[in-house]
Design a protein around this motif. Structure first.
Motif, PDB file in Angstrom:
ATOM      1  N   LYS A 172       0.938  -1.221  -0.357  1.00  0.00           N
ATOM      2  CA  LYS A 172      -0.002   0.334  -0.191  1.00  0.00           C
ATOM      3  C   LYS A 172       0.786   1.479   0.245  1.00  0.00           C
ATOM      4  O   LYS A 172       1.023   2.339  -0.922  1.00  0.00           O
ATOM      5  CB  LYS A 172      -0.655  -0.234   1.230  1.00  0.00           C
TER       6      LYS A 172
ATOM      7  N   PHE B  13       2.846   1.368  -3.922  1.00  0.00           N
ATOM      8  CA  PHE B  13       2.589   2.041  -5.385  1.00  0.00           C
ATOM      9  C   PHE B  13       1.217   3.064  -4.741  1.00  0.00           C
ATOM     10  O   PHE B  13       0.276   2.574  -4.661  1.00  0.00           O
ATOM     11  CB  PHE B  13       1.241   0.404  -5.788  1.00  0.00           C
ATOM     12  N   PRO B  14       1.047   3.792  -5.980  1.00  0.00           N
ATOM     13  CA  PRO B  14       0.469   4.898  -5.443  1.00  0.00           C
ATOM     14  C   PRO B  14      -0.965   4.709  -6.109  1.00  0.00           C
ATOM     15  O   PRO B  14      -0.971   3.885  -7.087  1.00  0.00           O
ATOM     16  CB  PRO B  14       1.412   6.227  -6.199  1.00  0.00           C
ATOM     17  N   TYR B  15      -2.149   5.584  -5.835  1.00  0.00           N
ATOM     18  CA  TYR B  15      -3.049   5.774  -7.048  1.00  0.00           C
ATOM     19  C   TYR B  15      -3.007   6.698  -7.629  1.00  0.00           C
ATOM     20  O   TYR B  15      -2.219   7.756  -7.879  1.00  0.00           O
ATOM     21  CB  TYR B  15      -4.240   6.041  -6.047  1.00  0.00           C
ATOM     22  N   THR B  16      -3.246   6.518  -9.158  1.00  0.00           N
ATOM     23  CA  THR B  16      -2.904   7.462 -10.583  1.00  0.00           C
ATOM     24  C   THR B  16      -4.563   7.713 -10.758  1.00  0.00           C
ATOM     25  O   THR B  16      -5.353   6.861 -10.970  1.00  0.00           O
ATOM     26  CB  THR B  16      -1.991   7.046 -11.146  1.00  0.00           C
TER      27      THR B  16
ATOM     28  N   SER C 190      -4.370   1.555  -8.688  1.00  0.00           N
ATOM     29  CA  SER C 190      -3.781   1.390  -8.343  1.00  0.00           C
ATOM     30  C   SER C 190      -3.257  -0.096  -8.680  1.00  0.00           C
ATOM     31  O   SER C 190      -4.319  -0.657  -8.736  1.00  0.00           O
ATOM     32  CB  SER C 190      -3.404   1.597  -6.561  1.00  0.00           C
TER      33      SER C 190
ATOM     34  N   GLN D 167      -5.179  -2.295  -5.985  1.00  0.00           N
ATOM     35  CA  GLN D 167      -6.572  -1.661  -6.311  1.00  0.00           C
ATOM     36  C   GLN D 167      -7.921  -3.036  -5.521  1.00  0.00           C
ATOM     37  O   GLN D 167      -8.487  -2.694  -4.830  1.00  0.00           O
ATOM     38  CB  GLN D 167      -7.213  -1.667  -7.341  1.00  0.00           C
TER      39      GLN D 167
ATOM     40  N   THR E 191      -0.673  11.456  -9.223  1.00  0.00           N
ATOM     41  CA  THR E 191      -0.613  10.639  -8.511  1.00  0.00           C
ATOM     42  C   THR E 191      -0.114  10.912  -6.883  1.00  0.00           C
ATOM     43  O   THR E 191      -0.036  12.079  -6.504  1.00  0.00           O
ATOM     44  CB  THR E 191       0.907  10.325  -9.000  1.00  0.00           C
TER      45      THR E 191
END
Length: 175
Positions: A27, A30-33, A56, A59, A166
């Motif tokens: 978590k 790895f970023p959310y984009t 992500s 996800q 990001t």
């Protein structure tokens, strides 16, 4: 040499054996984009909204998923905005913006980043000021999250502009 190998073996065993620790690392890595579009028709001087679903690598953290309950205190730790198409779009054409994260239906929305008084010649990438005053535990357990950007333009564009947001997250193992 034998002590060093033993230490590494123990560290790997503990890391892989602890689901909470592994989920925390995933978590936090790895970023959310999200890709957001500013339409060419957007007028200068008025607030506008762009909405997109964030993706992500990890996800599939859902309440019914395997290890979502093993992480806690999830907060935003970094936020960046960059121009994707055209790649040389000057983000300085935006005066200010706010970024929100919510469930896919828009509920439980929280502000995660903001940038006020963006400099006119900032270029095609900026780091946003994070708002880590909210825990995002419940949001990251959802199958998808919605990103909403509210922005005010300084200068319009002749073409639709695609921007990438990001959002880096940090999490802790749940006790």
């Amino acid at each position: 040499m034998k002590k060093k190998f033993s230490f590494i073996l123990i560290a790997i065993t503990l890391l892989l054996g602890s689901c909470a620790m592994m989920q925390t690392i995933v978590k936090s890595t790895f970023p959310y984009t999200a890709n957001l579009t500013i339409p060419a028709s957007a007028s200068v001087g008025e607030p506008h909204t762009a909405i997109s679903t964030a993706n992500s690598f990890d996800q599939d953290f859902t309440k019914d998923g395997n290890n979502a309950g093993k992480i806690s205190e999830v907060r935003i730790i970094s936020a960046k905005l960059e121009s994707k198409d055209p790649s040389n779009y000057n983000i300085g054409n935006i005066v200010s913006l706010r970024v929100y994260m919510a469930r896919a239906d828009g509920s439980d929305e929280v502000q995660v980043a903001v940038r006020k008084d963006i400099t006119e010649a900032v270029g095609n990438s900026i780091v946003l000021d994070i708002d880590n005053s909210h825990f995002l535990d419940e949001l990251v357990r959802q199958p998808s999250v919605r990103i909403r950007m509210v922005y005010l333009l300084r200068k319009g564009s002749d073409v639709d502009v695609n921007l990438k947001v990001t959002l880096g997250l940090g999490a802790y193992p749940r006790n």
